[in-house]
Design a protein around this motif. Sequence first.
Motif, PDB file in Angstrom:
ATOM      1  N   LEU A   1       8.005   7.956  15.750  1.00  0.00           N
ATOM      2  CA  LEU A   1       7.043   8.625  15.142  1.00  0.00           C
ATOM      3  C   LEU A   1       5.768   7.263  15.138  1.00  0.00           C
ATOM      4  O   LEU A   1       6.515   5.957  14.608  1.00  0.00           O
ATOM      5  CB  LEU A   1       6.947   9.222  13.830  1.00  0.00           C
ATOM      6  N   THR A   2       4.683   7.330  15.157  1.00  0.00           N
ATOM      7  CA  THR A   2       3.132   5.634  15.231  1.00  0.00           C
ATOM      8  C   THR A   2       3.411   6.372  13.598  1.00  0.00           C
ATOM      9  O   THR A   2       4.044   7.013  12.674  1.00  0.00           O
ATOM     10  CB  THR A   2       2.346   6.152  15.701  1.00  0.00           C
ATOM     11  N   LEU A   3       2.696   5.075  12.836  1.00  0.00           N
ATOM     12  CA  LEU A   3       2.251   5.165  11.753  1.00  0.00           C
ATOM     13  C   LEU A   3       1.749   5.855  11.444  1.00  0.00           C
ATOM     14  O   LEU A   3       2.082   6.460   9.949  1.00  0.00           O
ATOM     15  CB  LEU A   3       2.031   3.337  11.381  1.00  0.00           C
ATOM     16  N   ASP A   4       0.544   6.703  11.242  1.00  0.00           N
ATOM     17  CA  ASP A   4       0.216   7.909  11.275  1.00  0.00           C
ATOM     18  C   ASP A   4       0.602   8.818  11.393  1.00  0.00           C
ATOM     19  O   ASP A   4       0.293   9.736  10.383  1.00  0.00           O
ATOM     20  CB  ASP A   4      -1.711   7.803  12.133  1.00  0.00           C
ATOM     21  N   GLU A   5       1.069   9.163  12.531  1.00  0.00           N
ATOM     22  CA  GLU A   5       2.110  10.622  12.309  1.00  0.00           C
ATOM     23  C   GLU A   5       3.061  10.166  11.538  1.00  0.00           C
ATOM     24  O   GLU A   5       3.111  11.543  10.796  1.00  0.00           O
ATOM     25  CB  GLU A   5       2.733  10.553  13.524  1.00  0.00           C
ATOM     26  N   ALA A   6       3.520   9.460  10.611  1.00  0.00           N
ATOM     27  CA  ALA A   6       4.980   9.619  10.028  1.00  0.00           C
ATOM     28  C   ALA A   6       3.642   9.916   8.673  1.00  0.00           C
ATOM     29  O   ALA A   6       5.057   9.688   7.130  1.00  0.00           O
ATOM     30  CB  ALA A   6       5.424   7.526   9.697  1.00  0.00           C
ATOM     31  N   ILE A   7       3.117   9.004   8.002  1.00  0.00           N
ATOM     32  CA  ILE A   7       2.092   9.746   7.063  1.00  0.00           C
ATOM     33  C   ILE A   7       1.842  10.293   6.895  1.00  0.00           C
ATOM     34  O   ILE A   7       2.091  11.288   5.392  1.00  0.00           O
ATOM     35  CB  ILE A   7       1.261   8.294   7.135  1.00  0.00           C
ATOM     36  N   LEU A   8       1.625  10.957   7.942  1.00  0.00           N
ATOM     37  CA  LEU A   8       0.899  12.669   7.385  1.00  0.00           C
ATOM     38  C   LEU A   8       2.280  13.675   7.575  1.00  0.00           C
ATOM     39  O   LEU A   8       2.404  14.542   6.959  1.00  0.00           O
ATOM     40  CB  LEU A   8       0.999  12.709   8.915  1.00  0.00           C
ATOM     41  N   LYS A   9       3.298  13.396   8.089  1.00  0.00           N
ATOM     42  CA  LYS A   9       4.906  13.587   7.836  1.00  0.00           C
ATOM     43  C   LYS A   9       4.994  13.479   6.296  1.00  0.00           C
ATOM     44  O   LYS A   9       5.554  14.395   5.709  1.00  0.00           O
ATOM     45  CB  LYS A   9       5.560  13.250   8.547  1.00  0.00           C
ATOM     46  N   LEU A  10       5.155  12.148   5.923  1.00  0.00           N
ATOM     47  CA  LEU A  10       5.159  12.193   4.158  1.00  0.00           C
ATOM     48  C   LEU A  10       4.161  13.220   3.292  1.00  0.00           C
ATOM     49  O   LEU A  10       5.033  14.147   2.534  1.00  0.00           O
ATOM     50  CB  LEU A  10       5.318  10.296   4.179  1.00  0.00           C
ATOM     51  N   ARG A  11       3.022  12.695   3.785  1.00  0.00           N
ATOM     52  CA  ARG A  11       2.259  13.689   3.212  1.00  0.00           C
ATOM     53  C   ARG A  11       2.353  15.081   2.845  1.00  0.00           C
ATOM     54  O   ARG A  11       2.770  15.300   2.356  1.00  0.00           O
ATOM     55  CB  ARG A  11       0.967  13.641   3.356  1.00  0.00           C
ATOM     56  N   GLY A  12       2.767  15.423   4.514  1.00  0.00           N
ATOM     57  CA  GLY A  12       3.647  17.448   4.712  1.00  0.00           C
ATOM     58  C   GLY A  12       4.485  17.435   3.132  1.00  0.00           C
ATOM     59  O   GLY A  12       4.608  18.293   2.729  1.00  0.00           O
ATOM     60  N   ILE A  13       5.727  16.798   3.603  1.00  0.00           N
ATOM     61  CA  ILE A  13       7.132  16.318   2.405  1.00  0.00           C
ATOM     62  C   ILE A  13       6.253  16.493   1.235  1.00  0.00           C
ATOM     63  O   ILE A  13       6.911  17.371   0.161  1.00  0.00           O
ATOM     64  CB  ILE A  13       7.783  15.356   3.257  1.00  0.00           C
TER      65      ILE A  13
ATOM     66  N   GLY B   1       1.077  -1.483   0.142  1.00  0.00           N
ATOM     67  CA  GLY B   1      -0.239  -0.057   0.145  1.00  0.00           C
ATOM     68  C   GLY B   1       0.750   1.375   0.296  1.00  0.00           C
ATOM     69  O   GLY B   1       2.048   1.422  -0.384  1.00  0.00           O
ATOM     70  N   PHE B   2       0.046   2.098   0.749  1.00  0.00           N
ATOM     71  CA  PHE B   2       0.988   3.905   0.433  1.00  0.00           C
ATOM     72  C   PHE B   2       2.293   3.805   1.502  1.00  0.00           C
ATOM     73  O   PHE B   2       2.850   4.173   1.475  1.00  0.00           O
ATOM     74  CB  PHE B   2       0.148   5.032   0.691  1.00  0.00           C
ATOM     75  N   TYR B   3       2.405   2.174   2.494  1.00  0.00           N
ATOM     76  CA  TYR B   3       3.125   2.551   3.415  1.00  0.00           C
ATOM     77  C   TYR B   3       4.405   2.307   2.607  1.00  0.00           C
ATOM     78  O   TYR B   3       5.740   2.899   3.415  1.00  0.00           O
ATOM     79  CB  TYR B   3       2.851   1.299   3.948  1.00  0.00           C
ATOM     80  N   LYS B   4       4.568   1.711   1.306  1.00  0.00           N
ATOM     81  CA  LYS B   4       5.666   1.255   0.781  1.00  0.00           C
ATOM     82  C   LYS B   4       6.359   2.826   0.866  1.00  0.00           C
ATOM     83  O   LYS B   4       7.962   2.543   0.484  1.00  0.00           O
ATOM     84  CB  LYS B   4       5.516   1.008  -0.766  1.00  0.00           C
ATOM     85  N   ASN B   5       6.254   4.000   0.924  1.00  0.00           N
ATOM     86  CA  ASN B   5       7.064   5.245   0.479  1.00  0.00           C
ATOM     87  C   ASN B   5       7.445   5.840   1.110  1.00  0.00           C
ATOM     88  O   ASN B   5       8.126   6.661   1.613  1.00  0.00           O
ATOM     89  CB  ASN B   5       5.825   6.156  -0.265  1.00  0.00           C
ATOM     90  N   LEU B   6       7.332   4.968   2.735  1.00  0.00           N
ATOM     91  CA  LEU B   6       8.002   5.956   3.675  1.00  0.00           C
ATOM     92  C   LEU B   6       9.339   5.426   2.972  1.00  0.00           C
ATOM     93  O   LEU B   6       9.902   4.429   2.993  1.00  0.00           O
ATOM     94  CB  LEU B   6       7.404   4.830   5.215  1.00  0.00           C
TER      95      LEU B   6
END
Lengths: 259, 297
Positions: free
Chosen positions: B237-249, B44-49
């Motif tokens: 960072l938790t999983l949700d926080e990491a995704i928020l950060k990634l989206r922001g970037i 899923g989207f987690y691959k981009n982390l």
Amino acid sequence: MNLQKLFLCVPNLLKLPNRTTVILKRRVPIKPFRKHIDSEFIKNKLDPLHFEYEVVDSGKDKQYPDVEIILNDIIEDVGKKGQIVKINSENAYEYIMFSKAFYATPENIAKVKKLADSEVDKYSSLTAYKTMKLLKNRVLSVYMNMYEPWTIEPWHIRVNYRLDGIQILNDNCIELPNSPISGPNMAWEGKDFAIFITINNCERFPVRCRLRHYTKIYSDRIILPPDHFCIPSEPILPEQKELLDSIPLPEWHEEEKFS
Amino acid sequence: MVLKFESLFLSVRRMSSVDVTAIESNFNRKLVEPRQKTTILDCGFYKNLPASYKKFYLEWKYTVPKPVHYIPKEGKYYKNPDNGNIEIVQNVPIPLSECPQESEGIWGGEAVIDGFVRLLKGKHRVHDLGPAPRFWFPQLYRSVIYSEILDKYMFCEVTKRAINLINNHYGLDNYLLETKACDLRNILAIKLKRKLLLSLLHKSLYPNDEVKQEEIYNKYKKYLDGYTPEEIEWFGLTLDEAILKLRGIMIYESEQPKIPLKIKFRRDFLKELSEENENQSTIVAEPWYKKKLLSFK
């Protein structure tokens, strides 16, 4: 925020039941797997039989080993400044929070050794501070004869201390006021005078004494209230008024009367 | 002939040695090395982390923590007392369950265990009443913790084990920085560790006192060696926080004007040339383009 206030919110540890970690064992052991163990393996591959446990150690009577600390200040019954002691881990943690002590790391030991050599300790011995506090906080009632004449000498005070449960070995440590007190004088009943006591020829401090008259005849005796040593009174010698005002009276707790 | 035999012999030996090592390596790999499993981060989207976050997440969730609620067996093999067979020792940890109160305190690796107890009744004849559900909870009390780097007293719920661990590590900061995320387990402890690492990285501790700042920075400097600056920013960072950060970037990068690669490469090449020119001008008096011209031959 004040640290003292933070610790006031903490309940008393002695009232809590002390328990450490629980240690369990599987009732039926697992057969050895030739496989790497992961968190997924634990979730998926275990039978419901493997979730039945037996308690090995409930942790009720277990205690963690003591901790070595270096004292930063004098603490009653523990030690004096610069000393390395081994005490219970929770008490050690509390002393370190109030910066009364440090952890005994090799760096801190080297630091403190320099300090200990240079500084001179405040008190002559370990128990000196404790005995000084004990004698200061109580009022010594000096029982004298109601009918026969007397003048107060050091051995009178030694005997009255013995009645109170404290034994003084040498009379030289007792220092009476300069003007002599003699009686019997019923006008001085329940009035105060001050003496000086020295410990190890080092610590010198004043103690409040209260004069009482006593007889063997039961009908003539003066009956005292239970809080007689807490009631404020006047000095016998007018010279000692300033000194006696500086010594605080002990407090009386009414809850303790009928307990 | 002799030469031929020798060569043959040598070749055979060489072949055999190669084969044996290959077989051994395969054999060992089957036994010891784990299969590459698909985790939540591979789909899923987690691959981009980024890899620096994945390293932390695998350390937190997918590693086996140190034993807390059980005593592990030592050694490789042991003799089974029931049948006398020799068996491999394999310590399977007791699974721990999560609860929301876990995030409010520092429990030192302890957690709630949910399992069963087998009920047995009767004196002469044993009646098996079957398994009954049972929970085991850690005992908590409120206390104060102090961190030297943040210079702050904090109020939280702890266990006796946590305070013993803090004492053994000579302070809260050493305890948090030395232990792994899987052993800390509580999110409050992990967040605190993140704060400590960030303040060490940016050197934002004790802003008013410079003497104390260097003293404490030198004391805890060694813990920065295990991490890169990028790893610290993604740590804790938790999983949700990491995704928020990634989206922001990703949004920030998309809004910026794109530079064509043609211009970018040219700019880099000119920068390189200017650097070379500065270096060479001091040592050698030759023209800078001579080397470049020679390379085109």
